[in-house]
Design an enzyme around this catalytic site. Structure first.
Site, PDB file in Angstrom:
ATOM      1  N   SER A  18       0.805  -1.223   0.000  1.00  0.00           N
ATOM      2  CA  SER A  18       0.000   0.000   0.000  1.00  0.00           C
ATOM      3  C   SER A  18       0.836   1.270   0.000  1.00  0.00           C
ATOM      4  O   SER A  18       0.365   2.322  -0.422  1.00  0.00           O
ATOM      5  CB  SER A  18      -0.933   0.009   1.214  1.00  0.00           C
ATOM      6  OG  SER A  18      -0.197  -0.131   2.413  1.00  0.00           O
ATOM      7  N   GLY A  59      -1.855  -4.273   0.954  1.00  0.00           N
ATOM      8  CA  GLY A  59      -1.998  -5.467   1.770  1.00  0.00           C
ATOM      9  C   GLY A  59      -1.053  -6.587   1.422  1.00  0.00           C
ATOM     10  O   GLY A  59      -0.986  -7.590   2.151  1.00  0.00           O
ATOM     11  N   ASN A 113       3.883  -5.434   5.701  1.00  0.00           N
ATOM     12  CA  ASN A 113       2.697  -6.178   6.130  1.00  0.00           C
ATOM     13  C   ASN A 113       3.069  -7.480   6.829  1.00  0.00           C
ATOM     14  O   ASN A 113       2.383  -7.901   7.768  1.00  0.00           O
ATOM     15  CB  ASN A 113       1.777  -6.451   4.942  1.00  0.00           C
ATOM     16  CG  ASN A 113       1.077  -5.188   4.468  1.00  0.00           C
ATOM     17  OD1 ASN A 113       0.541  -4.429   5.267  1.00  0.00           O
ATOM     18  ND2 ASN A 113       1.111  -4.941   3.170  1.00  0.00           N
ATOM     19  N   ASP A 152      -4.310   6.916  10.106  1.00  0.00           N
ATOM     20  CA  ASP A 152      -3.871   5.612  10.617  1.00  0.00           C
ATOM     21  C   ASP A 152      -2.412   5.618  11.062  1.00  0.00           C
ATOM     22  O   ASP A 152      -1.938   4.664  11.679  1.00  0.00           O
ATOM     23  CB  ASP A 152      -4.118   4.508   9.588  1.00  0.00           C
ATOM     24  CG  ASP A 152      -3.349   4.722   8.273  1.00  0.00           C
ATOM     25  OD1 ASP A 152      -2.452   5.591   8.211  1.00  0.00           O
ATOM     26  OD2 ASP A 152      -3.653   4.005   7.297  1.00  0.00           O
ATOM     27  N   HIS A 178       0.176   5.441   6.511  1.00  0.00           N
ATOM     28  CA  HIS A 178       0.198   5.708   5.073  1.00  0.00           C
ATOM     29  C   HIS A 178       0.345   7.201   4.776  1.00  0.00           C
ATOM     30  O   HIS A 178      -0.353   8.025   5.384  1.00  0.00           O
ATOM     31  CB  HIS A 178      -1.091   5.197   4.419  1.00  0.00           C
ATOM     32  CG  HIS A 178      -1.256   3.719   4.522  1.00  0.00           C
ATOM     33  ND1 HIS A 178      -2.018   3.119   5.503  1.00  0.00           N
ATOM     34  CD2 HIS A 178      -0.742   2.711   3.776  1.00  0.00           C
ATOM     35  CE1 HIS A 178      -1.977   1.811   5.354  1.00  0.00           C
ATOM     36  NE2 HIS A 178      -1.205   1.542   4.304  1.00  0.00           N
TER      37      HIS A 178
END
Length: 199
Positions: free
Chosen positions: A28, A65, A94, A175, A178
């Site tokens: 991502s 992801g 991830n 979050d 990102h």
């Protein structure tokens, strides 16, 4: 007239000969998370590299992801389809956020490097660092496998761009993981600076 046509052909051939293809294989952080793909830094990278005198066609093979295992599974088809001159691997975050064993991450990255090298393409590895969700020892183990692989496989290792973005709250999504669209041009410039000497 013939001379002029010949000159055009030579110029076109030279431009094609100097152009190269870069495949970005990431997650991502490279896929343009929650933004149009046109705003993601790989979409801006070609222009940033052109400013440095590099003619590069950038293919964004990143999926939000994705783990190193996902990247390894997708890699053969991407190599066959695009036949890139260079592949940048930006994977592992991830895996780390899910607590995958470091040796699994390392083995997946090693297998990707071997596959890419088998096609006579250049490999560039990006350093990945993760938050200490599973403790500092685990975070360090993930971080340390990248320079170790770089040395073992003789592939260039470039810095993790997020380290310089995350310190600017205005550039980060809520979050905390990102970068926002506002950060993408800076990331593209940073990546062009890191990649241009290697391309």
């Amino acid at each position: 007239m013939i001379r002029r046509f010949s000159l055009i052909l030579i110029l076109l051939f030279s431009a094609g000969a100097n152009s190269q293809t870069l495949l970005v294989l990431g997650d991502s952080l490279s896929a343009g998370y929650q933004m149009p793909i046109e705003q993601a830094w790989p979409s801006l990278l070609g222009g940033a590299l052109e400013e440095k005198g590099k003619s590069v066609s950038v293919i964004n093979g990143s999926i939000s992801g994705d783990t190193t295992g996902n990247g390894l599974a997708r890699l053969p088809a991407l190599l066959k389809q695009h036949q890139p001159d260079t592949v940048l691997i930006e994977l592992g975050a991830n895996d780390g956020l899910r607590g995958f064993p470091p040796n699994v991450v390392e083995n997946n990255l090693r297998a990707m490097i071997d596959q890419i090298k088998a096609t006579d393409s250049q490999v560039i590895l990006m350093q990945i660092r993760i938050p200490p969700n599973y403790g500092q020892r685990y975070s360090n183990a993930i971080a340390q496998l990248y320079p170790a692989l770089s040395d073992e496989k003789s592939v260039p290792l470039i810095p993790f761009f997020l380290e310089q973005v995350i310190v600017k709250p205005d550039w980060m999504m809520n979050d905390g993981l990102h970068p926002k669209p506002e950060a993408q041009p800076w990331i593209a410039g940073f990546m062009a600076e890191q990649l241009s000497p290697l391309l």
